[in-house]
Write a protein that holds these residues in place. Sequence first.
Motif, PDB file in Angstrom:
ATOM      1  N   ASP A  49       0.832  -1.204   0.000  1.00  0.00           N
ATOM      2  CA  ASP A  49       0.000   0.000   0.000  1.00  0.00           C
ATOM      3  C   ASP A  49       0.870   1.259   0.000  1.00  0.00           C
ATOM      4  OD1 ASP A  49      -2.424  -1.455   0.116  1.00  0.00           O
ATOM      5  OD2 ASP A  49      -2.401  -1.456   2.319  1.00  0.00           O
ATOM      6  N   VAL A  50       1.937   1.242   0.782  1.00  0.00           N
ATOM      7  CA  VAL A  50       2.847   2.393   0.844  1.00  0.00           C
ATOM      8  C   VAL A  50       3.455   2.633  -0.536  1.00  0.00           C
ATOM      9  CG1 VAL A  50       5.022   3.265   1.825  1.00  0.00           C
ATOM     10  CG2 VAL A  50       3.327   2.138   3.310  1.00  0.00           C
ATOM     11  N   GLU A  51       3.888   1.557  -1.198  1.00  0.00           N
ATOM     12  CA  GLU A  51       4.457   1.697  -2.537  1.00  0.00           C
ATOM     13  C   GLU A  51       3.420   2.256  -3.505  1.00  0.00           C
ATOM     14  OE1 GLU A  51       5.882  -2.223  -3.445  1.00  0.00           O
ATOM     15  OE2 GLU A  51       7.750  -1.923  -2.336  1.00  0.00           O
ATOM     16  N   ARG A  52       2.183   1.754  -3.404  1.00  0.00           N
ATOM     17  CA  ARG A  52       1.114   2.241  -4.283  1.00  0.00           C
ATOM     18  C   ARG A  52       0.860   3.724  -4.029  1.00  0.00           C
ATOM     19  NH1 ARG A  52      -4.507  -0.847  -5.168  1.00  0.00           N
ATOM     20  NH2 ARG A  52      -3.207  -1.969  -6.630  1.00  0.00           N
ATOM     21  N   LEU A  53       0.841   4.135  -2.767  1.00  0.00           N
ATOM     22  CA  LEU A  53       0.619   5.542  -2.436  1.00  0.00           C
ATOM     23  C   LEU A  53       1.737   6.425  -2.985  1.00  0.00           C
ATOM     24  CD1 LEU A  53      -0.797   5.218   1.173  1.00  0.00           C
ATOM     25  CD2 LEU A  53      -1.952   6.309  -0.768  1.00  0.00           C
ATOM     26  N   MET A  54       2.958   5.945  -2.927  1.00  0.00           N
ATOM     27  CA  MET A  54       4.086   6.707  -3.482  1.00  0.00           C
ATOM     28  C   MET A  54       3.917   6.855  -4.999  1.00  0.00           C
ATOM     29  SD  MET A  54       5.994   7.651  -0.992  1.00  0.00           S
ATOM     30  CE  MET A  54       7.405   8.226  -1.900  1.00  0.00           C
ATOM     31  N   ASP A  55       3.483   5.795  -5.652  1.00  0.00           N
ATOM     32  CA  ASP A  55       3.245   5.836  -7.089  1.00  0.00           C
ATOM     33  C   ASP A  55       2.121   6.823  -7.413  1.00  0.00           C
ATOM     34  OD1 ASP A  55       3.667   4.878  -9.806  1.00  0.00           O
ATOM     35  OD2 ASP A  55       1.771   3.792  -9.579  1.00  0.00           O
ATOM     36  N   ILE A  56       1.052   6.780  -6.635  1.00  0.00           N
ATOM     37  CA  ILE A  56      -0.071   7.704  -6.817  1.00  0.00           C
ATOM     38  C   ILE A  56       0.404   9.147  -6.640  1.00  0.00           C
ATOM     39  CG2 ILE A  56      -2.244   8.490  -5.793  1.00  0.00           C
ATOM     40  CD1 ILE A  56      -2.756   5.461  -5.098  1.00  0.00           C
ATOM     41  N   ALA A  57       1.171   9.395  -5.575  1.00  0.00           N
ATOM     42  CA  ALA A  57       1.667  10.751  -5.302  1.00  0.00           C
ATOM     43  C   ALA A  57       2.525  11.263  -6.457  1.00  0.00           C
ATOM     44  CB  ALA A  57       2.448  10.766  -3.993  1.00  0.00           C
ATOM     45  N   ASN A  58       3.379  10.408  -6.998  1.00  0.00           N
ATOM     46  CA  ASN A  58       4.229  10.812  -8.128  1.00  0.00           C
ATOM     47  C   ASN A  58       3.389  11.141  -9.357  1.00  0.00           C
ATOM     48  OD1 ASN A  58       6.636  10.535  -6.708  1.00  0.00           O
ATOM     49  ND2 ASN A  58       6.874   8.391  -7.293  1.00  0.00           N
ATOM     50  N   LYS A  59       2.378  10.329  -9.611  1.00  0.00           N
ATOM     51  CA  LYS A  59       1.512  10.591 -10.760  1.00  0.00           C
ATOM     52  C   LYS A  59       0.712  11.874 -10.568  1.00  0.00           C
ATOM     53  CE  LYS A  59       1.276   5.871 -12.293  1.00  0.00           C
ATOM     54  NZ  LYS A  59       0.562   4.629 -12.373  1.00  0.00           N
ATOM     55  N   ARG A  60       0.247  12.110  -9.353  1.00  0.00           N
ATOM     56  CA  ARG A  60      -0.499  13.342  -9.073  1.00  0.00           C
ATOM     57  C   ARG A  60       0.395  14.562  -9.277  1.00  0.00           C
ATOM     58  NH1 ARG A  60      -4.505  14.785  -9.599  1.00  0.00           N
ATOM     59  NH2 ARG A  60      -4.947  15.947  -7.723  1.00  0.00           N
ATOM     60  N   GLU A  61       1.666  14.464  -8.870  1.00  0.00           N
ATOM     61  CA  GLU A  61       2.611  15.567  -9.088  1.00  0.00           C
ATOM     62  C   GLU A  61       2.810  15.844 -10.572  1.00  0.00           C
ATOM     63  OE1 GLU A  61       6.345  15.186  -7.086  1.00  0.00           O
ATOM     64  OE2 GLU A  61       5.403  15.006  -5.120  1.00  0.00           O
ATOM     65  N   ASP A  62       2.683  14.782 -11.389  1.00  0.00           N
ATOM     66  CA  ASP A  62       2.810  14.928 -12.839  1.00  0.00           C
ATOM     67  C   ASP A  62       1.510  15.399 -13.486  1.00  0.00           C
ATOM     68  OD1 ASP A  62       5.452  14.099 -12.732  1.00  0.00           O
ATOM     69  OD2 ASP A  62       4.995  12.022 -13.259  1.00  0.00           O
ATOM     70  N   GLY A  63       0.476  15.613 -12.666  1.00  0.00           N
ATOM     71  CA  GLY A  63      -0.778  16.145 -13.183  1.00  0.00           C
ATOM     72  C   GLY A  63      -1.817  15.111 -13.576  1.00  0.00           C
ATOM     73  N   VAL A  64      -1.563  13.852 -13.264  1.00  0.00           N
ATOM     74  CA  VAL A  64      -2.519  12.794 -13.609  1.00  0.00           C
ATOM     75  C   VAL A  64      -3.672  12.829 -12.610  1.00  0.00           C
ATOM     76  CG1 VAL A  64      -2.827  10.315 -13.976  1.00  0.00           C
ATOM     77  CG2 VAL A  64      -0.629  11.389 -14.532  1.00  0.00           C
ATOM     78  N   GLN A  65      -4.900  12.785 -13.119  1.00  0.00           N
ATOM     79  CA  GLN A  65      -6.097  12.816 -12.270  1.00  0.00           C
ATOM     80  C   GLN A  65      -6.323  11.445 -11.617  1.00  0.00           C
ATOM     81  OE1 GLN A  65      -7.930  15.650 -11.722  1.00  0.00           O
ATOM     82  NE2 GLN A  65      -6.296  16.618 -12.888  1.00  0.00           N
ATOM     83  N   THR A  66      -6.982  11.454 -10.464  1.00  0.00           N
ATOM     84  CA  THR A  66      -7.207  10.197  -9.736  1.00  0.00           C
ATOM     85  C   THR A  66      -8.044   9.210 -10.536  1.00  0.00           C
ATOM     86  OG1 THR A  66      -9.066  11.178  -8.546  1.00  0.00           O
ATOM     87  CG2 THR A  66      -6.926  11.170  -7.419  1.00  0.00           C
ATOM     88  N   ASN A  67      -9.014   9.700 -11.330  1.00  0.00           N
ATOM     89  CA  ASN A  67      -9.829   8.768 -12.119  1.00  0.00           C
ATOM     90  C   ASN A  67      -8.991   8.073 -13.190  1.00  0.00           C
ATOM     91  OD1 ASN A  67      -9.627  11.149 -13.628  1.00  0.00           O
ATOM     92  ND2 ASN A  67     -11.641  10.888 -14.548  1.00  0.00           N
TER      93      ASN A  67
END
Length: 109
Positions: free
Chosen positions: A55-73
């Motif tokens: 889960d921690v790894e997934r959250l880090m991946d999500i955070a990196n994608k969000r920083e790149d402007g990728v939407q959660t959907n």
Amino acid sequence: MEQQDHSYKDKKVISIGIVSELTGLSLRQIRYYEERHLISPQRTSRGTRKYSFSDVERLMDIANKREDGVQTNEILKEMRKKEMRSNPDYRKKMLEGQLNAQFHFRNKK
């Protein structure tokens, strides 16, 4: 050994506070990602969230994608595609579809 590593990473034992410290995400952000179905912590009998190292790894991946402007959907769509691709039945159906398209076969049932 590989299977032990996998179960170790997936064991839900980490509190949300520690996850916040490890990821640099706020508690609010972590809860938001749970609301968006990007992460699924377990709940104790008292309702406390417990996370795994996966889960921690997934959250880090999500955070990196969000920083790149990728939407959660979009992140959720990508995660679902990856899960489907790792399913052996999905791979079999894709291969059958490719063969049918190439050789103009029709599956008669």
